[in-house]
Design a protein around this motif. Structure first.
Motif, PDB file in Angstrom:
ATOM      1  N   LYS A  25      -3.665  -6.704  -1.475  1.00  0.00           N
ATOM      2  CA  LYS A  25      -4.246  -7.574  -0.450  1.00  0.00           C
ATOM      3  C   LYS A  25      -3.291  -7.793   0.730  1.00  0.00           C
ATOM      4  CE  LYS A  25      -7.244  -9.992  -3.743  1.00  0.00           C
ATOM      5  NZ  LYS A  25      -7.654 -11.293  -4.298  1.00  0.00           N
ATOM      6  N   PHE A  26      -2.612  -6.731   1.127  1.00  0.00           N
ATOM      7  CA  PHE A  26      -1.686  -6.773   2.268  1.00  0.00           C
ATOM      8  C   PHE A  26      -0.636  -7.878   2.103  1.00  0.00           C
ATOM      9  CE2 PHE A  26      -5.789  -5.191   3.928  1.00  0.00           C
ATOM     10  CZ  PHE A  26      -5.392  -3.922   4.315  1.00  0.00           C
ATOM     11  N   LYS A  27      -0.056  -7.908   0.916  1.00  0.00           N
ATOM     12  CA  LYS A  27       0.855  -8.999   0.576  1.00  0.00           C
ATOM     13  C   LYS A  27       2.291  -8.742   1.027  1.00  0.00           C
ATOM     14  CE  LYS A  27       2.257 -11.859  -3.369  1.00  0.00           C
ATOM     15  NZ  LYS A  27       2.096 -12.080  -4.833  1.00  0.00           N
ATOM     16  N   ASP A  28       2.771  -7.477   0.903  1.00  0.00           N
ATOM     17  CA  ASP A  28       4.186  -7.184   1.134  1.00  0.00           C
ATOM     18  C   ASP A  28       4.365  -6.488   2.479  1.00  0.00           C
ATOM     19  OD1 ASP A  28       6.847  -6.744   0.930  1.00  0.00           O
ATOM     20  OD2 ASP A  28       6.774  -5.514  -0.888  1.00  0.00           O
ATOM     21  N   GLU A  29       4.610  -7.269   3.523  1.00  0.00           N
ATOM     22  CA  GLU A  29       4.814  -6.697   4.851  1.00  0.00           C
ATOM     23  C   GLU A  29       6.231  -6.167   4.972  1.00  0.00           C
ATOM     24  OE1 GLU A  29       5.222  -8.239   9.463  1.00  0.00           O
ATOM     25  OE2 GLU A  29       3.679  -9.182   8.195  1.00  0.00           O
ATOM     26  N   ILE A  30       6.352  -4.897   5.461  1.00  0.00           N
ATOM     27  CA  ILE A  30       7.689  -4.300   5.595  1.00  0.00           C
ATOM     28  C   ILE A  30       8.022  -3.939   7.034  1.00  0.00           C
ATOM     29  CG2 ILE A  30       7.772  -3.413   3.236  1.00  0.00           C
ATOM     30  CD1 ILE A  30       6.853  -0.730   4.255  1.00  0.00           C
ATOM     31  N   GLY A  31       7.105  -4.162   7.945  1.00  0.00           N
ATOM     32  CA  GLY A  31       7.406  -3.872   9.343  1.00  0.00           C
ATOM     33  C   GLY A  31       6.195  -4.110  10.217  1.00  0.00           C
ATOM     34  N   ARG A  32       6.441  -4.275  11.516  1.00  0.00           N
ATOM     35  CA  ARG A  32       5.351  -4.425  12.471  1.00  0.00           C
ATOM     36  C   ARG A  32       5.821  -3.994  13.851  1.00  0.00           C
ATOM     37  NH1 ARG A  32       2.661  -9.678  13.301  1.00  0.00           N
ATOM     38  NH2 ARG A  32       2.601  -9.814  11.037  1.00  0.00           N
ATOM     39  N   GLY A  78       0.765  -1.652  15.083  1.00  0.00           N
ATOM     40  CA  GLY A  78       0.141  -2.291  13.947  1.00  0.00           C
ATOM     41  C   GLY A  78       1.177  -2.844  12.986  1.00  0.00           C
ATOM     42  N   ILE A  79       0.699  -3.269  11.832  1.00  0.00           N
ATOM     43  CA  ILE A  79       1.549  -3.877  10.806  1.00  0.00           C
ATOM     44  C   ILE A  79       1.623  -2.937   9.619  1.00  0.00           C
ATOM     45  CG2 ILE A  79       1.914  -5.916   9.358  1.00  0.00           C
ATOM     46  CD1 ILE A  79       0.120  -7.466  11.280  1.00  0.00           C
ATOM     47  N   VAL A  80       2.827  -2.819   9.024  1.00  0.00           N
ATOM     48  CA  VAL A  80       3.054  -1.912   7.900  1.00  0.00           C
ATOM     49  C   VAL A  80       3.289  -2.723   6.633  1.00  0.00           C
ATOM     50  CG1 VAL A  80       4.416   0.016   7.042  1.00  0.00           C
ATOM     51  CG2 VAL A  80       4.098  -0.278   9.511  1.00  0.00           C
ATOM     52  N   TYR A  81       2.602  -2.303   5.557  1.00  0.00           N
ATOM     53  CA  TYR A  81       2.725  -2.956   4.263  1.00  0.00           C
ATOM     54  C   TYR A  81       3.150  -1.948   3.207  1.00  0.00           C
ATOM     55  CZ  TYR A  81      -0.193  -6.430   6.656  1.00  0.00           C
ATOM     56  OH  TYR A  81      -0.706  -7.331   7.554  1.00  0.00           O
ATOM     57  N   LYS A  82       3.818  -2.448   2.178  1.00  0.00           N
ATOM     58  CA  LYS A  82       4.150  -1.599   1.043  1.00  0.00           C
ATOM     59  C   LYS A  82       2.944  -1.502   0.122  1.00  0.00           C
ATOM     60  CE  LYS A  82       8.182  -2.089  -0.950  1.00  0.00           C
ATOM     61  NZ  LYS A  82       9.270  -2.632  -1.814  1.00  0.00           N
ATOM     62  N   GLY A  83       2.737  -0.305  -0.452  1.00  0.00           N
ATOM     63  CA  GLY A  83       1.621  -0.108  -1.353  1.00  0.00           C
ATOM     64  C   GLY A  83       1.990   0.835  -2.486  1.00  0.00           C
ATOM     65  N   ILE A  84       1.090   0.922  -3.468  1.00  0.00           N
ATOM     66  CA  ILE A  84       1.309   1.790  -4.629  1.00  0.00           C
ATOM     67  C   ILE A  84       0.034   2.579  -4.872  1.00  0.00           C
ATOM     68  CG2 ILE A  84       1.903   1.911  -7.075  1.00  0.00           C
ATOM     69  CD1 ILE A  84       3.285  -0.761  -6.810  1.00  0.00           C
ATOM     70  N   LEU A  85       0.151   3.929  -4.893  1.00  0.00           N
ATOM     71  CA  LEU A  85      -0.988   4.781  -5.199  1.00  0.00           C
ATOM     72  C   LEU A  85      -1.311   4.726  -6.684  1.00  0.00           C
ATOM     73  CD1 LEU A  85      -0.143   7.977  -3.088  1.00  0.00           C
ATOM     74  CD2 LEU A  85      -1.843   6.229  -2.567  1.00  0.00           C
ATOM     75  N   ASP A 100      -1.211   7.007  -8.752  1.00  0.00           N
ATOM     76  CA  ASP A 100      -0.247   7.794  -9.533  1.00  0.00           C
ATOM     77  C   ASP A 100       1.143   7.167  -9.506  1.00  0.00           C
ATOM     78  OD1 ASP A 100       0.597   8.281  -6.978  1.00  0.00           O
ATOM     79  OD2 ASP A 100       0.192  10.427  -7.001  1.00  0.00           O
ATOM     80  N   ARG A 101       1.257   5.912  -9.059  1.00  0.00           N
ATOM     81  CA  ARG A 101       2.465   5.086  -9.065  1.00  0.00           C
ATOM     82  C   ARG A 101       3.447   5.454  -7.958  1.00  0.00           C
ATOM     83  NH1 ARG A 101       0.703   1.045 -10.810  1.00  0.00           N
ATOM     84  NH2 ARG A 101       2.831   0.235 -10.987  1.00  0.00           N
ATOM     85  N   ARG A 102       3.046   6.302  -7.022  1.00  0.00           N
ATOM     86  CA  ARG A 102       3.920   6.588  -5.889  1.00  0.00           C
ATOM     87  C   ARG A 102       3.928   5.414  -4.920  1.00  0.00           C
ATOM     88  NH1 ARG A 102       2.136  11.960  -3.080  1.00  0.00           N
ATOM     89  NH2 ARG A 102       0.124  11.284  -3.904  1.00  0.00           N
ATOM     90  N   MET A 103       5.122   5.104  -4.397  1.00  0.00           N
ATOM     91  CA  MET A 103       5.237   4.084  -3.379  1.00  0.00           C
ATOM     92  C   MET A 103       4.799   4.677  -2.036  1.00  0.00           C
ATOM     93  SD  MET A 103       6.429   1.356  -4.879  1.00  0.00           S
ATOM     94  CE  MET A 103       7.101   0.380  -3.556  1.00  0.00           C
ATOM     95  N   VAL A 104       4.040   3.909  -1.258  1.00  0.00           N
ATOM     96  CA  VAL A 104       3.582   4.372   0.045  1.00  0.00           C
ATOM     97  C   VAL A 104       3.717   3.250   1.070  1.00  0.00           C
ATOM     98  CG1 VAL A 104       1.954   6.095  -0.814  1.00  0.00           C
ATOM     99  CG2 VAL A 104       1.193   3.733  -0.501  1.00  0.00           C
ATOM    100  N   ALA A 105       3.702   3.630   2.322  1.00  0.00           N
ATOM    101  CA  ALA A 105       3.624   2.674   3.423  1.00  0.00           C
ATOM    102  C   ALA A 105       2.202   2.693   3.957  1.00  0.00           C
ATOM    103  CB  ALA A 105       4.616   3.028   4.519  1.00  0.00           C
TER     104      ALA A 105
END
Length: 794
Positions: free
Chosen positions: A513-520, A524-531, A533-538
Motif C-alpha cells: 500500500k505504498f508504505k515504504d517511500e525511498i525517494g521522490r 514522481g514518488i518511488v517506493y520499495k516493493g517485493i515481487l 518471486d521475492r525480488r526487491m523492486v523499486a
C-alpha cells in the motif's frame, strides 16, 4: 459436460502419437555418406560448448535455410543467424537434405535438386564439424588444415576472432525479416581500404568512408598495405590493416558478440545481454547519410523520436507503399517545353551524386540556366564552398540519396510543373514511414508420391476430422470456463517489450500500500516493493501524465528495447485508468545524490561512477536503435547497486510529461533541474544530446568537488556558481596543477586518496562538457573513449 471430449480422448491420443519414433540425432560432427534431413527437426550439428547450432531452419511457409545460429532463443522467441548457405534460394520442407558425399563434397539439395555445393573433394577420410567458435569446418582426419570453412564465406555477420580478408565480403539482408541478399556490401576495395557500398541493379555508390567529402587519408585510412585483413577480437576491439579501428562501449568484457552489416546499410557490433542483442558500436551515426535509404525522388529525414523516414518530393508518389526503398515516381509527364516549369526551393537539402554538370564560381542565374539547357536536368544544387569562398553549381540528372544537411548554404532547386510549385504545402507533403517488405517466403511445390496409397489417404482425412473435433472441444471448454473479469485479462497483457503488465491491485500488494517511500522527485514518488518471486523492486508512481494509455505503451515499448549495464532495467509497468507506474530493479545503495558526500565513495568509485554514467548516456545518444535524450541528468537519477556500480534511471520519460513536442527536436517546455540545465533551455535554442552532456559535466564536477551546483557564501547569502568557481580556480592555477591547488578543488573527504592524472583528466573533461557553446562540448561517446583510455593507461 465434458463427456463428448472424453469419448474421443483415446482417438485423440492415438492421433497425436507417431507411429515411428525418432531419436535426437544432434551432434557436432557429420561423417562421409551421412546427411541431415529437413524433415527431421532433430537433425542438427551442435558445437561442443552448445553455443551454436547448424541445420535446417524454417524462415517462411515451406521455406528453409541451411544455416548456423546461436542455439539460445532470444527474448522475443527468435534465433539469430550467423551464416546461411542458401539465403537466396530457400529449400522445400520435404525431401531436402544436406550431406557430405563420399568424394568429399558438401551438397545441399532441394527435393532432389542440387542448389549449393562446397566444390571440395579429397581421397582422405573427412568429417564436417561445428566448432565452439561458430565455424563450420570440413577437414581431413589426419591433417589439421581445413579444406573448407564457413568463416571464409560469411553472409552478413562475422564473429569475434573471425578473420575478414580481401577474399570475403559481407552482404546485408533485404530487410529485418527477409534474409535474402540486400543492397549493401562491406569489403576490402582494390586500394586496400575497407568500404561500404550501396549496390543495386541500377546504381552503385560508395558511401563510407564519406566520399568525396573526405579523401582516404583524411578519413584516417591507409592504402599502403597489401595484407588486407580485419577482425573483431573477443574484448570488443576492431582492427583493420587500413588503420580503421574502434572499441565497443563495453570493451574489456568477454561477452558474446557479433558484427553485422544490417539491412539499413549500417555496420553494428551487438553484445548479448539477458537474451537480447544490445548495440555496443555502430559505424555511421547519421542514418540518412547511407546511400539508397529511400530510393529515387525522395528525401530521408531522421529524428531520435521517430527514427528514419522517407518522404516523396512534391510532384512524386511512392512506387511501392509497403517498401519506400523503391523510391517515388513523378505524377506528371515531362515535356520538352521548359516554359511550363519552375523551380521549388528546398533549403538545407542535398542529393548526393549524379551530377551531369559541375561548375564553380558561378552566379545563381548561371546555375539555373545550366539546368534549363540540360534536357536531363531534374534539379540543381547551389551551395557555397567555404575553402575557396565561391559558389558551386551541381546539375542533377537523377535525384538520389536525398537528405537534410546542417549547412544552410546548401540549397536544392527542384524542377517541377508550375502548378506543382504553386500548390506546394510543406506541411502537407506525402510523408510515409520506411517499412519492411514481407517476411513470408512461400514456395509452391507439388510432391507426387511414387504410389497412391488409399489407406494412407483415409488415415489422413480421419486425422483431420479428429483434429477439428478436438479444436471444437477445446474452444467450448475455454468459453464456459474463462473468467469474465477484465482485470485478469488486463494483468497479463504485454507490449512488444516483454514487460510484465501489472494491475493496480498487484502494485498495491507489491508495495504494501505504498508504505515504504525511498525517494521522490519531479517525475514522481518511488517506493520499495517485493515481487511474488521475492525480488526487491523499486516502484515509481508517476505524477499524472498528459498522455493516454496508447501513448504511454508506445513509450514503454521504446524503453523496453533499451538495454545496457549502466541503464536501470525495467521489469514492468501499470497503465490502468489514470495510474502510470513503473517497476524496475532495486538499487541497494540508492541514488548518487544520497552518497556523493559519503566516505564510502573513494576516488576509484567516483571515477568508475563517472565512466559508467558516461557509457549509459553514450548508449542512449548514439548506440541504441531508439535514440533518446534524458533531459534530466543529475545525481538523483544515477542509482548505485550493492557494489556502487552506476545505472542511469528515468531515461526516456521526459516525453510522458510533454505538453507537445514539435519538430526538429525543439521542446516546447523546459525540462530538467535548476543547476543542471544547459543554456539551450534558457535561450530557447534547439535541444540536442548536448544538453545531457552539459548536465553530465555538472555531475562530474560534483563528484570531484563534493559541492552543489550553487551554494550560499558568506553573510550576504551570495550564491556561488560551481562552474564559475572551478573555472576561476583552474585559471588561477594555469595548465599544471600542483598537489596543493588540486586539494583546494577536491572534495575534502578524499584527502590524498586519488590518482593525480585521472583527477586532472576528469576535471578537464567536465569543464569541456559545461561549455556555453554546445558545439564546443564533446559527445558522450568521446567522453567514454577518454575515460577508457585512462583506465587502460593504468
Amino acid at each position: 459436460m465434458h463427456l463428448p471430449c472424453l469419448f474421443f480422448l483415446p482417438l485423440i491420443i492415438l492421433h497425436h502419437c507417431p507411429f515411428v519414433t525418432s531419436t535426437n540425432s544432434s551432434t557436432n560432427v557429420l561423417t562421409q555418406g551421412s546427411s541431415l534431413s529437413v524433415e527431421n527437426n532433430q537433425d542438427h550439428l551442435v558445437s561442443p560448448n552448445g553455443l551454436f547450432t547448424a541445420g535446417f531452419h524454417q524462415i517462411g511457409q515451406n521455406a528453409y535455410f541451411f544455416a548456423i545460429w546461436f542455439s539460445k532463443l532470444m527474448a522475443d522467441g527468435s534465433h539469430t543467424f550467423i551464416w546461411m548457405a542458401n539465403r537466396d534460394a530457400p529449400v522445400n520442407g520435404k525431401h531436402s537434405k544436406f550431406y557430405l558425399s563420399k568424394s568429399g563434397n558438401l551438397v545441399l539439395t532441394d527435393a532432389g535438386n542440387r542448389i549449393w555445393m562446397s566444390n571440395t573433394k579429397s581421397t582422405s577420410p573427412l568429417q564436417l564439424q561445428l566448432l565452439d567458435s561458430g565455424n563450420l569446418v570440413l577437414k581431413e582426419l589426419e591433417k589439421n588444415p581445413y579444406i573448407w570453412e564457413s568463416f571464409s564465406f560469411p553472409t552478413d555477420t562475422i564473429l569475434p576472432n573471425q578473420l575478414f580478408t580481401k577474399d570475403t565480403i559481407l552482404v546485408s539482408s533485404r530487410s529485418l525479416t527477409n534474409f535474402s541478399s540486400g543492397f549493401y556490401n562491406f569489403f576490402f576495395d582494390n586500394d586496400n581500404v575497407i568500404r561500404l557500398v550501396y549496390n543495386s541493379d541500377e546504381i552503385t555508390s560508395v558511401y563510407w568512408p564519406d566520399r568525396p567529402l573526405l579523401l582516404t587519408w583524411q578519413a584516417g585510412r591507409s592504402t599502403f598495405n597489401n595484407s588486407r585483413y580485419a577482425f573483431l577480437d573477443s574484448f570488443g576491439r576492431f582492427f583493420s590493416t587500413d588503420n580503421f579501428t574502434f572499441v565497443t562501449s563495453d570493451y574489456g568484457h568477454t561477452f558474446q558478440r557479433r558484427m553485422t552489416l544490417d539491412a539499413d546499410g549500417n555496420v553494428r557490433v551487438y553484445t548479448l545481454n539477458n537474451r537480447k542483442w544490445i548495440v555496443s558500436s555502430q559505424t555511421i551515426s547519421q542514418p540518412c547519410r547511407i546511400h539508397g535509404s529511400c530510393g529515387k525522388n525522395s528525401l530521408c529525414t531522421y529524428s531520435f523520436e521517430s527514427g528514419r523516414k522517407c518522404t516523396c518530393l512534391q510532384g512524386f508518389k511512392a512506387k511501392n507503399h509497403s517498401d519506400l526503398s523503391f523510391g517515388c515516381k513523378p505524377t506528371f509527364n515531362r515535356t520538352g517545353n521548359r516554359e511550363n516549369y519552375d523551380f521549388l526551393r528546398l533549403p538545407n537539402t542535398e542529393f548526393y551524386g549524379f551530377d551531369s554538370v559541375f561548375v564553380e564560381g558561378v552566379t545563381f542565374k548561371e546555375c539555373k540556366k545550366a539546368c534549363l539547357k540540360d534536357s536531363n536536368c531534374k534539379a540543381f544544387q547551389y551551395s557555397f564552398y567555404q575553402p575557396s569562398s565561391t559558389f558551386r553549381c551541381y546539375v542533377k540528372s537523377l535525384l538520389f540519396n536525398g537528405h537534410s544537411v546542417d549547412t544552410p548554404s546548401t540549397t536544392t532547386y527542384l524542377m517541377l510543373p508550375k502548378f506543382d510549385v504553386l500548390s506546394f504545402n510543406e506541411k502537407a507533403t506525402n510523408q510515409s514511414e520506411l517499412t519492411c517488405s514481407s517476411s513470408i517466403i512461400k514456395l509452391e511445390r507439388t510432391y507426387v508420391g511414387k504410389r497412391s496409397n488409399g489407406s494412407l489417404k483415409f488415415l489422413l482425412w480421419f486425422s483431420i476430422i479428429l483434429g477439428v473435433i478436438e479444436a471444437t472441444c477445446f474452444v467450448f471448454f475455454y468459453y464456459i470456463t474463462r473468467q469474465s473479469s477484465s482485470t485478469r485479462t488486463q494483468s497479463y497483457h504485454a507490449i512488444a517489450t516483454g514487460f510484465r503488465r501489472f494491475t493496480y491491485d498487484e502494485i498495491i500488494k507489491m508495495s504494501n500500500k505504498f508504505k515504504d517511500e525511498i525517494g521522490r522527485g519531479g517525475g514522481g514518488i518511488v517506493y520499495k516493493g517485493i515481487l511474488p518471486d521475492r525480488r526487491m523492486v523499486a516502484i515509481k508512481q508517476l505524477h499524472e501524465a498528459s498522455q493516454g494509455e496508447a501513448e504511454f505503451l508506445a513509450e514503454m515499448s521504446t524503453i523496453g528495447r533499451i538495454n545496457h549495464k549502466n541503464l536501470i532495467e525495467t521489469y514492468g509497468y501499470c497503465a490502468e485508468r489514470k495510474h502510470r507506474i513503473l517497476v524496475y530493479e532495486y538499487m541497494e545503495n540508492g541514488s548518487l545524490a544520497r552518497n556523493i558526500r559519503s566516505k564510502e565513495l573513494d576516488w576509484q568509485k567516483r571515477f568508475e561512477i563517472a565512466t559508467g554514467a558516461a557509457k549509459g548516456l553514450a548508449y542512449l545518444h548514439e548506440e541504441c536503435l531508439e535514440w533518446v535524450l534524458h533531459c534530466d541528468v543529475k545525481p538523483h537519477n544515477i542509482l548505485l547497486d550493492a557494489d556502487y556500480n552506476p545505472k542511469v534511471a528515468d531515461f526516456g520519460l521526459s516525453k510522458l510529461f510533454s505538453q507537445g513536442v514539435i519538430e526538429n527536436s525543439i521542446f516546447s517546455k523546459i525540462r530538467g533541474t535548476r543547476g543542471y540545465m544547459a543554456p539551450e533551455w534558457v535561450y530557447n535554442l534547439p535541444i540536442t544530446s548536448k544538453v545531457d552532456v552539459y548536465s553530465y559535466g555538472i555531475v562530474v564536477l560534483e563528484l570531484i568537488t563534493g559541492r552543489d551546483p550553487t551554494w550560499d557564501q558568506g553573510s550576504d547569502n551570495e550564491r556561488v556558481d560551481l562552474v564559475s568557481w572551478v573555472r576561476e580556480k583552474v585559471d588561477d592555477f594555469g595548465d599544471n596543477l600542483t598537489e596543493a591547488q588540486i586539494t583546494d578543488i577536491l572534495d575534502p573527504t578524499l584527502k590524498d586518496e586519488y590518482e593525480n592524472h585521472q583527477m586532472e583528466a576528469l576535471l578537464k573533461v567536465a569543464l569541456q562538457c559545461v561549455e556555453e557553446n554546445k558545439d564546443a562540448r564533446p559527445t558522450m561517446s568521446e567522453v567514454v573513449q577518454i575515460l577508457l583510455n585512462l583506465e587502460m593507461d593504468d
